[in-house]
Design an enzyme around this catalytic site. Structure first.
Site, short mmCIF file in Angstrom:
data_model
loop_
_atom_site.label_atom_id
_atom_site.label_comp_id
_atom_site.label_asym_id
_atom_site.label_seq_id
_atom_site.Cartn_x
_atom_site.Cartn_y
_atom_site.Cartn_z
N ARG A 92 1.05 -0.93 -0.46
CA ARG A 92 -0.29 0.28 0.11
C ARG A 92 0.78 1.34 -0.14
O ARG A 92 0.42 2.40 0.41
CB ARG A 92 -0.70 0.02 1.64
CG ARG A 92 -1.81 -1.09 1.09
CD ARG A 92 -3.10 -0.79 -0.12
NE ARG A 92 -4.38 -2.19 0.43
CZ ARG A 92 -4.36 -3.07 -0.20
NH1 ARG A 92 -2.94 -3.71 -0.59
NH2 ARG A 92 -5.06 -3.73 0.07
N SER A 143 -10.63 -1.32 3.21
CA SER A 143 -10.08 -1.41 4.60
C SER A 143 -9.56 -0.05 4.98
O SER A 143 -9.15 0.88 4.37
CB SER A 143 -8.65 -1.58 4.03
OG SER A 143 -8.34 -3.65 3.96
N GLU A 163 -4.85 3.42 6.49
CA GLU A 163 -4.56 3.23 4.99
C GLU A 163 -5.22 4.04 4.24
O GLU A 163 -4.62 5.08 3.35
CB GLU A 163 -5.03 1.78 4.29
CG GLU A 163 -4.93 1.77 2.95
CD GLU A 163 -5.61 1.44 2.73
OE1 GLU A 163 -6.07 1.18 1.38
OE2 GLU A 163 -5.72 -0.62 3.14
N1 EPU Z 1 -10.04 -11.13 9.92
C1 EPU Z 1 -10.94 -11.73 11.19
N2 EPU Z 1 -12.38 -10.66 11.59
C2 EPU Z 1 -12.47 -9.35 10.81
C3 EPU Z 1 -11.52 -9.17 9.67
C4 EPU Z 1 -10.49 -9.75 8.68
O1 EPU Z 1 -10.71 -12.08 12.64
O2 EPU Z 1 -13.27 -8.91 10.93
C5 EPU Z 1 -9.16 -12.44 9.39
C6 EPU Z 1 -9.89 -13.08 8.39
O3 EPU Z 1 -11.03 -13.95 9.32
C7 EPU Z 1 -8.43 -13.92 7.74
C8 EPU Z 1 -7.66 -12.80 8.01
O4 EPU Z 1 -8.57 -11.34 9.43
O5 EPU Z 1 -7.90 -14.99 8.35
C9 EPU Z 1 -7.59 -11.85 6.94
O6 EPU Z 1 -8.74 -11.21 6.60
P1 EPU Z 1 -9.09 -11.27 4.78
O7 EPU Z 1 -8.73 -11.66 3.73
O8 EPU Z 1 -10.06 -9.99 4.91
O9 EPU Z 1 -8.02 -9.54 4.48
P2 EPU Z 1 -7.31 -8.54 5.16
O10 EPU Z 1 -6.70 -8.74 5.48
O11 EPU Z 1 -9.06 -7.93 6.01
C10 EPU Z 1 -7.06 -7.25 3.21
C11 EPU Z 1 -6.50 -6.27 2.39
C12 EPU Z 1 -8.20 -5.99 1.24
C13 EPU Z 1 -7.95 -6.71 0.66
C14 EPU Z 1 -7.66 -8.37 1.13
C15 EPU Z 1 -7.84 -9.87 0.81
C16 EPU Z 1 -5.10 -4.52 3.20
C17 EPU Z 1 -5.12 -3.53 4.29
N3 EPU Z 1 -6.69 -4.67 3.79
O12 EPU Z 1 -7.70 -7.37 4.03
O13 EPU Z 1 -7.87 -4.55 0.84
O14 EPU Z 1 -9.60 -7.12 -0.08
O15 EPU Z 1 -6.50 -8.60 2.23
O16 EPU Z 1 -7.02 -9.35 0.26
O17 EPU Z 1 -4.02 -5.17 2.85
C18 EPU Z 1 -8.63 -2.13 1.11
O18 EPU Z 1 -7.50 -2.52 1.01
O19 EPU Z 1 -9.38 -1.58 0.83
C19 EPU Z 1 -9.43 -3.88 1.19
C20 EPU Z 1 -9.88 -3.48 0.75
#
Ligand code: EPU
Length: 337
Positions: free
Chosen positions: A162, A237, A333
């Site tokens: 990012r 995010s 972010e």
């Molecule tokens: N998780 C939780 N609770 C929640 C959300 C997530 O426990 O409320 C856990 C999930 O179970 C999982 C882990 O966190 O084990 C990762 O969750 P997820 O796959 O939803 O991805 P994220 O890390 O929360 C990132 C990006 C998103 C992108 C997703 C999928 C960042 C800041 N965010 O989210 O990007 O869509 O991965 O690749 O890196 C954005 O930047 O606006 C965005 C939506």
């Protein structure tokens, strides 16, 4: 090209926050952009793309320039690859769908990300195991002061998680006008390694997915977790996933053995901030018209009438609670204006 005064930005930011631009103009070509910059040399300026990664906490006392440059074209191709140029104001998701329709591969994992093409390099957008830097070739940008055009190649962009040169060394100095991507025409590198995609494809009994299958899986996952800005104001995010030194993480992990983490290098781990926020008990919490989304704790939402300051206050509550619970600082972010 008309300059409008005291213009509401409510429909120009995906949080749906009511804030005013002192002056507002939409530009539809690079030459219009140049003349606006030239004619308003001493005026304070603010560049607005898709408005999907910002939180407006106040009115903007500046000339807001909305980049509405449209068009895409194939620059060149060989047997395996195609070089596609998109103007900055094209909607990102429409561009991804167009690429998939042409059977051009590389963008499908980033389906349904809000925003415009021109802002994608700024924060090196990414999702489901793919980032913009994987297909990015170069972008053209105009220097706001000197009006000179400059091409930034991939190395010059200094892409990170990012992050890019546009958020750091040349912050606020350039406006990106177009971006070139190198996409596959055959032997697509289908990337289903991100857990959720594998599960979604399996659910639909798809064993050898094509570009469209991956895109549909990503769309289904995103729709199930992430609110649609047209229905519930949000900016994706709100926080970055924090990156910790393994040595620091190990101490925290002893106290919270169930904490999720991903190795990202020999010395660093990334912690899902969504998990931290959820475990801190904040998922789904609502404070007036501002809140933490019920399906993805990393997303802050505007239930309708929230001000930017109210969303910012919630974000501070989230940061403080996560810090007090785990001793981990999570960083926004989204750009806070
Ligand atoms: N998780 C939780 N609770 C929640 C959300 C997530 O426990 O409320 C856990 C999930 O179970 C999982 C882990 O966190 O084990 C990762 O969750 P997820 O796959 O939803 O991805 P994220 O890390 O929360 C990132 C990006 C998103 C992108 C997703 C999928 C960042 C800041 N965010 O989210 O990007 O869509 O991965 O690749 O890196 C954005 O930047 O606006 C965005 C939506």
């Amino acid at each position: 090209m008309e300059i409008l005064n005291n213009f509401s930005l409510k429909n120009y930011n995906t949080f749906g926050i009511e804030a005013k631009a002192e002056q507002f103009v939409a530009v539809h070509s690079v030459s219009e952009l140049k003349s606006i910059l030239e004619q308003n040399k001493n005026q304070k300026k603010f560049v607005l793309g898709g408005g999907s990664n910002m939180l407006l906490t106040k009115n903007i006392e500046a000339l807001v320039i909305h980049i509405d440059l449209k068009g895409k074209k194939i620059l060149k191709e060989d047997a395996d690859y195609v070089w596609v140029e998109s103007q900055a104001g094209e909607n990102w998701h429409q561009f991804v769908l167009w690429a998939i329709d042409q059977n051009f591969g590389g963008l499908e994992n980033m389906s349904l990300i809000p925003g415009n093409v021109g802002t994608t390099p700024v924060q090196n957008i990414g999702a489901y195991g793919t980032e913009i830097k994987d297909t990015f070739v170069s972008c053209d940008a105009i220097n706001i002061e000197s009006l000179e055009m400059r091409t930034f190649n991939k190395e010059e962009c200094n892409f990170g998680y990012r992050e890019s040169i546009f958020k750091n060394e040349v912050k606020d100095q350039y406006i990106i006008t177009s971006v070139v991507f190198k996409l596959t025409k055959q032997n697509h590198k289908i990337n289903t390694s991100y857990g959720d995609i594998t599960a979604e494809l399996a659910k639909n009994n798809i064993t050898t997915p094509g570009l469209k299958d991956v895109s549909n899986a990503v769309i289904a996952i995103r729709k199930s977790k992430l609110p649609d800005p047209a229905e519930l104001g949000n900016s994706g995010s709100f926080f970055k996933n924090p990156i910790l030194l393994k040595s620091d993480f190990e101490k925290i992990h002893q106290n919270f053995p169930e904490m999720r983490f991903f190795d990202i290098s020999e010395t660093e781990v990334k912690i899902p901030a969504g998990w931290l926020i959820e475990q801190a008990g904040l998922k789904g919490k609502r404070f007036g018209d501002a809140g933490i989304h019920k399906n993805q704790a990393l997303v802050l939402v505007n239930y309708g009438g929230a001000t930017g300051q109210e969303i910012l206050d919630v974000s501070k509550t989230v940061q403080d609670t996560v810090f007090n619970t785990f001793g981990i600082h999570i960083e926004a972010e989204v750009n806070i204006i």
